[in-house]
Design an enzyme around this catalytic site. Structure first.
Site, PDB file in Angstrom:
ATOM      1  N   THR A 107       0.833  -1.213   0.000  1.00  0.00           N
ATOM      2  CA  THR A 107       0.000   0.000   0.000  1.00  0.00           C
ATOM      3  C   THR A 107       0.864   1.258   0.000  1.00  0.00           C
ATOM      4  OG1 THR A 107      -0.227  -0.130   2.407  1.00  0.00           O
ATOM      5  CG2 THR A 107      -1.996  -1.104   1.081  1.00  0.00           C
ATOM      6  N   ASN A 108       1.997   1.228   0.704  1.00  0.00           N
ATOM      7  CA  ASN A 108       2.895   2.395   0.665  1.00  0.00           C
ATOM      8  C   ASN A 108       3.521   2.554  -0.717  1.00  0.00           C
ATOM      9  OD1 ASN A 108       3.001   3.872   3.231  1.00  0.00           O
ATOM     10  ND2 ASN A 108       3.579   1.904   4.102  1.00  0.00           N
ATOM     11  N   ARG A 116      22.067 -16.371   6.253  1.00  0.00           N
ATOM     12  CA  ARG A 116      21.644 -14.974   6.259  1.00  0.00           C
ATOM     13  C   ARG A 116      22.737 -14.087   5.652  1.00  0.00           C
ATOM     14  NH1 ARG A 116      17.706 -11.351   8.451  1.00  0.00           N
ATOM     15  NH2 ARG A 116      18.371  -9.459   7.437  1.00  0.00           N
ATOM     16  N   HIS A 143       7.601   3.879   9.631  1.00  0.00           N
ATOM     17  CA  HIS A 143       7.219   3.081  10.806  1.00  0.00           C
ATOM     18  C   HIS A 143       5.863   3.572  11.312  1.00  0.00           C
ATOM     19  CE1 HIS A 143       7.804   0.490  14.258  1.00  0.00           C
ATOM     20  NE2 HIS A 143       7.349   1.482  14.998  1.00  0.00           N
ATOM     21  N   ASP A 172      14.871   1.126  14.004  1.00  0.00           N
ATOM     22  CA  ASP A 172      14.047   2.328  14.191  1.00  0.00           C
ATOM     23  C   ASP A 172      14.762   3.409  14.997  1.00  0.00           C
ATOM     24  OD1 ASP A 172      11.963   1.011  12.817  1.00  0.00           O
ATOM     25  OD2 ASP A 172      11.168   0.161  14.660  1.00  0.00           O
TER      26      ASP A 172
END
Length: 198
Positions: free
Chosen positions: A13-14, A66, A110, A151
């Site tokens: 959606t962003n 990873r 965020h 963040d």
């Protein structure tokens, strides 16, 4: 032209808000060079294809470690060499090597007013569940630069959203997206791309 690469994991959606803002000239002099997803089933990929944008799938599941995934993502980003990397609902932590290679060139959205409800474990609906559990009256969204923490990077732009009586995590998530995320992410991209102060 200012090139951006969007990293996505889900519905996109962003990403859709960014595509629309470019079409509507709310974001000027910007093109989305590619969309990268860690999830081959992400609906965001469909949105990108429909807009004629190149898509790439780089999933941790396809690598033995990873470290190898991180290297593959870094290698792809170096090839694309964007002016800005936009984490538009990307649910994979970015490696230190990527942050260092693209210092001050990675932004994230965020769904809270950082420093509230952010950091390890706070993503998606979990953020809104925590906000409701705490009983806050105002929540919102934050666009910030990405650094080596979660963040913790410098805040670029924030927008508050009221919490209404009767909200559950899903209704709150929807309102935060509509009233904050889809507005401030395109605005931040436009200002960064065009050298305007934030």
């Amino acid at each position: 032209m200012f090139d951006i690469v969007c990293l996505v994991s889900g519905g996109g959606t962003n990403l859709a808000a960014i595509i629309k803002a470019i079409e509507d000239k709310k974001i000027k002099n910007v093109r989305i060079k590619a969309v990268i997803s860690n999830n081959s089933d992400a609906y965001a990929l469909e949105r990108a294809r429909n807009a004629g944008i190149d898509v790439k799938i780089i999933s941790p599941k396809n690598f033995v470690s990873r470290t190898e995934f991180d290297k593959a993502l870094l290698d792809e980003l170096k090839i694309l060499n964007p002016d800005l990397i936009v984490l538009a609902g990307f649910l994979v932590n970015i490696s230190k090597d990527i942050v260092e290679a693209f210092e001050n060139k990675i932004i994230n959205i965020h769904p809270s007013l950082i420093p509230s409800f952010c950091g390890k474990g706070y993503y998606g609906l979990k953020v809104h569940e925590a906000a409701l559990e705490r009983g806050v009256k105002i929540t919102g969204a934050t666009v910030h630069y990405v650094d080596s923490g979660i963040d913790t990077g410098r805040i670029i732009i924030q927008k508050p959203v009221k919490v209404l009586d009767g909200d559950d995590a899903k209704t709150l998530q929807k309102r935060v997206m509509e009233e904050a995320e889809w507005i401030i992410l395109p605005k931040a991209i436009d200002k960064i791309a065009n050298g305007e102060s934030l």
